[in-house]
Design a protein around this motif. Structure first.
Motif, PDB file in Angstrom:
ATOM      1  N   VAL A 144       0.870  -1.124  -0.145  1.00  0.00           N
ATOM      2  CA  VAL A 144       0.056   0.056  -0.062  1.00  0.00           C
ATOM      3  C   VAL A 144       0.808   1.299   0.032  1.00  0.00           C
ATOM      4  CG1 VAL A 144      -1.754   1.218   1.319  1.00  0.00           C
ATOM      5  CG2 VAL A 144      -1.885  -1.254   1.125  1.00  0.00           C
ATOM      6  N   PHE A 145       1.792   1.181   0.838  1.00  0.00           N
ATOM      7  CA  PHE A 145       2.767   2.311   0.859  1.00  0.00           C
ATOM      8  C   PHE A 145       3.143   2.679  -0.381  1.00  0.00           C
ATOM      9  CE2 PHE A 145       7.101   4.224   1.455  1.00  0.00           C
ATOM     10  CZ  PHE A 145       6.768   5.392   2.142  1.00  0.00           C
ATOM     11  N   CYS A 146       3.778   1.664  -1.207  1.00  0.00           N
ATOM     12  CA  CYS A 146       4.624   1.877  -2.393  1.00  0.00           C
ATOM     13  C   CYS A 146       3.663   2.327  -3.519  1.00  0.00           C
ATOM     14  CB  CYS A 146       5.206   0.613  -3.008  1.00  0.00           C
ATOM     15  SG  CYS A 146       6.887  -0.022  -1.730  1.00  0.00           S
ATOM     16  N   LEU A 147       2.368   1.736  -3.416  1.00  0.00           N
ATOM     17  CA  LEU A 147       1.274   2.236  -4.358  1.00  0.00           C
ATOM     18  C   LEU A 147       1.222   3.811  -4.320  1.00  0.00           C
ATOM     19  CD1 LEU A 147      -1.376  -0.696  -4.540  1.00  0.00           C
ATOM     20  CD2 LEU A 147       0.133   0.092  -6.300  1.00  0.00           C
ATOM     21  N   PHE A 148       1.000   4.306  -2.954  1.00  0.00           N
ATOM     22  CA  PHE A 148       0.925   5.746  -2.636  1.00  0.00           C
ATOM     23  C   PHE A 148       2.119   6.525  -3.217  1.00  0.00           C
ATOM     24  CE2 PHE A 148      -2.966   4.167  -0.217  1.00  0.00           C
ATOM     25  CZ  PHE A 148      -3.729   5.396  -0.241  1.00  0.00           C
ATOM     26  N   GLN A 149       3.220   5.963  -2.928  1.00  0.00           N
ATOM     27  CA  GLN A 149       4.518   6.625  -3.294  1.00  0.00           C
ATOM     28  C   GLN A 149       4.493   6.617  -4.939  1.00  0.00           C
ATOM     29  OE1 GLN A 149       6.633   8.302  -1.745  1.00  0.00           O
ATOM     30  NE2 GLN A 149       8.320   8.592  -3.290  1.00  0.00           N
ATOM     31  N   GLN A 150       4.277   5.668  -5.460  1.00  0.00           N
ATOM     32  CA  GLN A 150       4.032   5.610  -7.159  1.00  0.00           C
ATOM     33  C   GLN A 150       3.121   6.564  -7.617  1.00  0.00           C
ATOM     34  OE1 GLN A 150       3.426   1.513  -8.237  1.00  0.00           O
ATOM     35  NE2 GLN A 150       5.571   1.593  -9.087  1.00  0.00           N
ATOM     36  N   LYS A 151       1.992   6.895  -6.979  1.00  0.00           N
ATOM     37  CA  LYS A 151       0.882   7.662  -7.417  1.00  0.00           C
ATOM     38  C   LYS A 151       1.116   9.211  -7.157  1.00  0.00           C
ATOM     39  CE  LYS A 151      -4.099   8.026  -7.958  1.00  0.00           C
ATOM     40  NZ  LYS A 151      -5.427   7.153  -7.554  1.00  0.00           N
ATOM     41  N   PHE A 152       1.389   9.321  -5.733  1.00  0.00           N
ATOM     42  CA  PHE A 152       1.517  10.618  -5.177  1.00  0.00           C
ATOM     43  C   PHE A 152       2.974  10.987  -4.744  1.00  0.00           C
ATOM     44  CE2 PHE A 152      -2.458   8.900  -3.742  1.00  0.00           C
ATOM     45  CZ  PHE A 152      -3.285   9.436  -4.511  1.00  0.00           C
ATOM     46  N   GLY A 153       4.042  10.182  -4.681  1.00  0.00           N
ATOM     47  CA  GLY A 153       5.466  10.847  -4.830  1.00  0.00           C
ATOM     48  C   GLY A 153       5.469  11.600  -3.426  1.00  0.00           C
ATOM     49  N   PHE A 154       4.805  11.086  -2.349  1.00  0.00           N
ATOM     50  CA  PHE A 154       4.695  11.881  -1.129  1.00  0.00           C
ATOM     51  C   PHE A 154       6.204  11.929  -0.295  1.00  0.00           C
ATOM     52  CE2 PHE A 154       2.653   8.087  -0.003  1.00  0.00           C
ATOM     53  CZ  PHE A 154       3.400   7.602   0.781  1.00  0.00           C
ATOM     54  N   VAL A 155       6.952  11.127  -0.576  1.00  0.00           N
ATOM     55  CA  VAL A 155       8.482  11.074  -0.058  1.00  0.00           C
ATOM     56  C   VAL A 155       9.712  11.580  -1.243  1.00  0.00           C
ATOM     57  CG1 VAL A 155      10.264   9.738   1.228  1.00  0.00           C
ATOM     58  CG2 VAL A 155       7.900   9.143   1.245  1.00  0.00           C
ATOM     59  N   LYS A 156      10.131  12.733  -0.859  1.00  0.00           N
ATOM     60  CA  LYS A 156      10.895  13.556  -1.734  1.00  0.00           C
ATOM     61  C   LYS A 156      12.342  13.321  -1.500  1.00  0.00           C
ATOM     62  CE  LYS A 156       7.021  15.245  -3.292  1.00  0.00           C
ATOM     63  NZ  LYS A 156       6.334  15.108  -4.518  1.00  0.00           N
ATOM     64  N   MET A 157      12.960  13.623  -2.597  1.00  0.00           N
ATOM     65  CA  MET A 157      14.445  13.290  -2.335  1.00  0.00           C
ATOM     66  C   MET A 157      14.917  15.072  -2.508  1.00  0.00           C
ATOM     67  SD  MET A 157      15.760  10.759  -5.309  1.00  0.00           S
ATOM     68  CE  MET A 157      14.777  11.395  -6.646  1.00  0.00           C
TER      69      MET A 157
END
Length: 410
Positions: free
Chosen positions: A344-357
């Motif tokens: 679930v976390f990875c799906l949200f990261q793919q879609k929304f990219g809330f963890v930034k570099m």
């Protein structure tokens, strides 16, 4: 219903006489939950970074490269290469002539690789994605142009918007014995304007890409080439196409696919991922082996139950399996929920990219890339299963020892 499994499930949810057993069991499950989720997330991030890096490399790396096994150049006009060029499976067929040369711009100079390419090289539309300044253009109605790697452009401080200064290229003349009074007479010197700058990685950024005609004039090589770069049409199997070429000319030429061209890169990406997996697995093992303490206390807590089951005819194997299933249920519950949470976390990261570099590490976007591989989920599940079984089996052996102790007392 399987009797050991049924009793183990009752023990899992039943109230214990000592609250510490519940606490230790919860800590074990949470530890496995966090460890499993972390493994999937980090492996998926490594997959994402790997795909980003390979995508950038593959932009400038052809699917197949043909080069001579002996010598630097070869004649491209043999009957086989003429027929190969006409193959319907080929999207682009680029002849390449490359050699090191001295590059000079204003008062700065550096050694770089001159790579002359034929017109079909520009059929690769992805070249624009690695162009960081200007345009990826090699010629127009006004003449020839060069496209520089960012390392050369930075070192020589090339200003592509300056129409009055051009890049000077020096190459030793063939047959020169360096006996001329004027050393400049031993070099072929040509000038060429710069149309753009590209950036991939240090190994590629020390290249100056020029038209093939310019390279032929510079290197005094009117016919031969250094290599042939081939990109295939969509749907064509590159491995089969490569094998066919090797079968025809493999004795005289090296035929390499993208993995063979970038062997070091693929090895680094693979070794880094496995190193992270091994490190996190050690942390996960520590969490899993907490179950030993929980099951040990549970065995002591259930001595009366063990005595009753033994008196009813339950064998040592059945009692041992009860506590084996108990430990497996605790750890595997944490594992399954950890895998689901990571998914679930990875799906949200793919879609929304809330963890930034940080912007300094920007490659394509400023969000950490994610790429799923079902083999990672299987690997983590298999890893947790193995060590859960070992830890649970060690604790289950204690129940057998308690049976022996009870029998001696009786």
């Amino acid at each position: 219903m399987n009797t050991p499994f049924y009793i183990a499930r009752r023990y899992l949810f039943a109230k214990k006489s000592t609250n510490a057993i519940n606490i230790i069991s919860a800590i074990s499950a949470v530890g496995v939950f966090v460890g499993s989720a972390a493994l999937i997330i980090i492996l998926s991030v490594f997959n994402g970074f790997g795909e980003v890096v390979l995508k950038m490399f593959n932009t400038i790396t052809p699917e197949i490269v043909i080069s001579p096994k002996q010598g630097k150049t070869f004649a491209p006009n043999s009957s086989y290469f003429i027929s190969l060029k006409k193959s319907r499976d080929i999207y682009s067929y680029s002849e390449v002539l490359s050699e090191n040369a001295l590059l000079r711009y204003n008062d700065k100079q550096s050694v770089g690789l001159i790579k002359g390419v034929s017109d079909q090289y520009l059929k690769n539309k992805k070249l624009d994605s690695i162009t960081v300044e200007g345009k990826f253009m090699l010629n127009n109605s006004t003449g020839n142009f060069a496209v520089l790697g960012s390392a050369i452009q930075t070192y020589l401080m090339v200003n592509i918007t300056d129409p009055f200064n051009q890049l000077q290229v020096f190459s030793p003349k063939k047959g020169s014995n360096a006996s001329s009074i004027n050393p400049a007479d031993d070099f072929t010197t040509l000038s060429i304007p710069v149309s753009g700058v590209f950036e991939v990685q240090q190994d590629f950024d020390n290249i100056a890409i020029v038209p093939l005609k310019f390279a032929r004039e510079l290197l005094s090589e009117p016919e031969n080439i250094s290599s042939i770069e081939i990109n295939l049409k969509r749907g064509v199997n590159a491995a089969d196409f490569k094998d066919n070429i090797e079968h025809r000319i493999g004795g005289r030429f090296d035929v390499k696919d993208r993995i063979q061209q970038n062997r070091v890169l693929y090895n680094i990406l693979g070794s880094e991922k496995w190193a992270v997996y091994i490190i996190l697995t050690f942390i996960l093992i520590i969490a899993i082996f907490n179950i030993i303490g929980s099951l040990t206390m549970l065995v002591i807590d259930k001595l009366t139950d063990i005595a009753i089951l033994s008196s009813l005819g339950a064998g040592k194997k059945l009692i041992k399996r009860i506590f084996l299933f108990e430990g497996m249920m605790i750890t595997m519950t944490g594992c399954v929920f950890g895998l689901l949470a990571a998914f679930v976390f990875c799906l949200f990261q793919q879609k929304f990219g809330f963890v930034k570099m940080s912007q300094e590490n920007l490659m394509i976007s400023n969000a950490y890339p994610i790429s799923f591989k079902w083999t990672d989920f299987v690997l983590v599940f298999f890893t947790v299963s193995i060590f859960s079984f070992v830890a649970s089996a060690l604790s289950a052996n204690l129940s057998v020892k308690k049976i022996n102790h009870l029998n001696q007392e009786l």
